[in-house]
Enzyme design. Sequence first.
Site, PDB file in Angstrom:
ATOM      1  N   ARG A 164      38.749  33.826  35.717  1.00 26.12           N
ATOM      2  CA  ARG A 164      38.836  34.780  34.597  1.00 26.12           C
ATOM      3  C   ARG A 164      37.922  34.371  33.445  1.00 26.12           C
ATOM      4  NH1 ARG A 164      41.401  36.635  38.185  1.00 26.12           N
ATOM      5  NH2 ARG A 164      43.328  37.858  38.064  1.00 26.12           N
ATOM      6  N   SER A 246      47.623  41.019  33.389  1.00 26.99           N
ATOM      7  CA  SER A 246      48.196  39.690  33.152  1.00 26.99           C
ATOM      8  C   SER A 246      47.835  39.245  31.742  1.00 26.99           C
ATOM      9  CB  SER A 246      47.626  38.669  34.123  1.00 26.99           C
ATOM     10  OG  SER A 246      47.916  39.032  35.448  1.00 26.99           O
ATOM     11  N   GLU A 346      44.841  35.694  28.465  1.00 26.99           N
ATOM     12  CA  GLU A 346      43.701  36.203  29.228  1.00 26.99           C
ATOM     13  C   GLU A 346      42.898  37.236  28.426  1.00 26.99           C
ATOM     14  OE1 GLU A 346      43.290  38.944  32.748  1.00 26.99           O
ATOM     15  OE2 GLU A 346      44.204  37.208  33.698  1.00 26.99           O
TER      16      GLU A 346
HETATM   17  N1  EPU Z   1      56.711  35.575  39.719  1.00 24.49           N
HETATM   18  C1  EPU Z   1      58.019  35.431  39.309  1.00 24.49           C
HETATM   19  N2  EPU Z   1      58.425  36.171  38.230  1.00 24.49           N
HETATM   20  C2  EPU Z   1      57.591  37.017  37.580  1.00 24.49           C
HETATM   21  C3  EPU Z   1      56.274  37.161  38.010  1.00 24.49           C
HETATM   22  C4  EPU Z   1      55.842  36.416  39.092  1.00 24.49           C
HETATM   23  O1  EPU Z   1      58.787  34.665  39.876  1.00 24.49           O
HETATM   24  O2  EPU Z   1      58.046  37.641  36.623  1.00 24.49           O
HETATM   25  C5  EPU Z   1      56.252  34.842  40.915  1.00 24.49           C
HETATM   26  C6  EPU Z   1      56.047  35.796  42.080  1.00 24.49           C
HETATM   27  O3  EPU Z   1      57.206  35.984  42.809  1.00 24.49           O
HETATM   28  C7  EPU Z   1      54.989  35.092  42.897  1.00 24.49           C
HETATM   29  C8  EPU Z   1      54.186  34.349  41.839  1.00 24.49           C
HETATM   30  O4  EPU Z   1      54.979  34.286  40.666  1.00 24.49           O
HETATM   31  O5  EPU Z   1      55.572  34.156  43.759  1.00 24.49           O
HETATM   32  C9  EPU Z   1      52.835  34.986  41.570  1.00 24.49           C
HETATM   33  O6  EPU Z   1      53.014  36.334  41.183  1.00 24.49           O
HETATM   34  P1  EPU Z   1      52.007  37.496  41.671  1.00 24.49           P
HETATM   35  O7  EPU Z   1      51.822  37.415  43.124  1.00 24.49           O
HETATM   36  O8  EPU Z   1      52.487  38.768  41.088  1.00 24.49           O
HETATM   37  O9  EPU Z   1      50.604  37.092  41.054  1.00 24.49           O
HETATM   38  P2  EPU Z   1      50.227  36.497  39.629  1.00 24.49           P
HETATM   39  O10 EPU Z   1      49.829  35.068  39.821  1.00 24.49           O
HETATM   40  O11 EPU Z   1      51.286  36.787  38.653  1.00 24.49           O
HETATM   41  C10 EPU Z   1      47.665  37.023  39.812  1.00 24.49           C
HETATM   42  C11 EPU Z   1      46.621  37.623  38.911  1.00 24.49           C
HETATM   43  C12 EPU Z   1      46.693  39.146  38.966  1.00 24.49           C
HETATM   44  C13 EPU Z   1      46.452  39.582  40.396  1.00 24.49           C
HETATM   45  C14 EPU Z   1      47.522  38.934  41.303  1.00 24.49           C
HETATM   46  C15 EPU Z   1      47.262  39.218  42.758  1.00 24.49           C
HETATM   47  C16 EPU Z   1      46.216  36.062  37.094  1.00 24.49           C
HETATM   48  C17 EPU Z   1      46.476  35.720  35.660  1.00 24.49           C
HETATM   49  N3  EPU Z   1      46.814  37.160  37.547  1.00 24.49           N
HETATM   50  O12 EPU Z   1      48.929  37.370  39.272  1.00 24.49           O
HETATM   51  O13 EPU Z   1      45.641  39.646  38.145  1.00 24.49           O
HETATM   52  O14 EPU Z   1      46.519  40.986  40.523  1.00 24.49           O
HETATM   53  O15 EPU Z   1      47.494  37.488  41.142  1.00 24.49           O
HETATM   54  O16 EPU Z   1      46.148  38.503  43.198  1.00 24.49           O
HETATM   55  O17 EPU Z   1      45.499  35.334  37.782  1.00 24.49           O
HETATM   56  C18 EPU Z   1      45.128  40.380  35.928  1.00 24.49           C
HETATM   57  O18 EPU Z   1      44.377  39.406  35.848  1.00 24.49           O
HETATM   58  O19 EPU Z   1      45.257  41.186  34.978  1.00 24.49           O
HETATM   59  C19 EPU Z   1      45.921  40.564  37.148  1.00 24.49           C
HETATM   60  C20 EPU Z   1      46.830  41.529  37.251  1.00 24.49           C
END
Ligand code: EPU
Length: 350
Positions: A164, A246, A346
């Site tokens: 990012r 995010s 971010e």
């Molecule tokens: N989780 C929780 N509680 C929550 C949110 C997440 O327990 O409230 C857990 C989920 O269950 C999962 C883990 O955290 O095990 C990761 O969550 P998720 O798969 O939703 O992905 P993320 O790490 O929260 C990242 C990117 C997203 C992207 C997704 C899919 C960043 C900051 N965010 O989110 O990017 O769509 O992976 O690849 O790297 C963005 O940058 O705006 C964005 C949406």
Amino acid sequence: MIVERNVPLQPLNSFGIAARAAVLVRVRGEADVRAVRADAELGAQPTFVLGGGSNIVLTGDVKPVVLKVEVPGRRVVRDTARHVIVEAGAGENWHDFVTWTLDQGLPGLENLALIPGTVGASPVQNIGAYGVELQDRFHELDAIDLLTGEVFTLGAAQCGFGYRDSVFKHAAAAPGDLGLAGRALILRVRFALPKDWQPVLGYLDIERRMQEEGVAHPSARQLYDWIVAIRRAKLPDPAVIGNAGSFFKNPTVTPEQCQDIIGRDPKVVHYPMPDGSVKLAAGWLIDACGWKGKSVGNAAVYEKQALVLVNRGGAAHPATGGEVMTLAKAIQTSVYERFGIRLEPEPVVV
Ligand code: EPU
């Protein structure tokens, strides 16, 4: 060049925060930037480049001249031995561009479907989702130097892509530094789409779909449909509930720090990285601190994904940038107190 004054920015940022631009100029090509530079009144003023507004938090009216990027166009440029090079104007909507590439029979961007914002903003953030980052498909971009009016082309190495992150998010600290924040306006971006395309799988949500539907080798279109559905189920649509995706980056820690956290919180979601560090799911950390659904004024933590802050006030009573930042700071403090980790926002705070 059309100069607009006292322009409401609420429709131009995906959070839906109310603020105004003193002056706004729509940029459809390099000639518009040169016209601003040559203008007796505007030429000497600082500028602020606005793309799709999907990654900013406005904390007040914008005093610099807003350059709203609206450069149009999509085309297949050429074939190389291993890639097809496609180009889009910086003002094109990102998701529409991804859809267009698939309609041309050119896979490679499907994992990045439905990310809000414009093509021009995509390298700034090095957008990423479901195992693909923009830098994996990037070829080069054309930008215009806002100080000299010169158009230049940058390859991937010169863009300094990180998680990012890119040179477009950093101001030059010293002469000769590559920081281009505030200095460059991206005009067009070219992508190298692989001819020997293989689906990028391996992400938990995708593997679940493959099992549910009994599909072992999804097509690019199939993956695109799944990713659109996964995102729709998990993330708020900015057209309905204002947000900037995010709000924090997923932090990286040492294996020792991670072990320490696992010792206290065995369920912490963590991913080992190729360089030996460990990435933690910021959404999980925030969720563990009990933030889902909490609010400050009209700024709130999204109920289904704690990593996303939303505008609960709608268009009539929108959250202010101050409320969003107060909420963000309270989250940072509580995650730091419990886990010893400093979360980094971010979006760009304006
Ligand atoms: N989780 C929780 N509680 C929550 C949110 C997440 O327990 O409230 C857990 C989920 O269950 C999962 C883990 O955290 O095990 C990761 O969550 P998720 O798969 O939703 O992905 P993320 O790490 O929260 C990242 C990117 C997203 C992207 C997704 C899919 C960043 C900051 N965010 O989110 O990017 O769509 O992976 O690849 O790297 C963005 O940058 O705006 C964005 C949406």
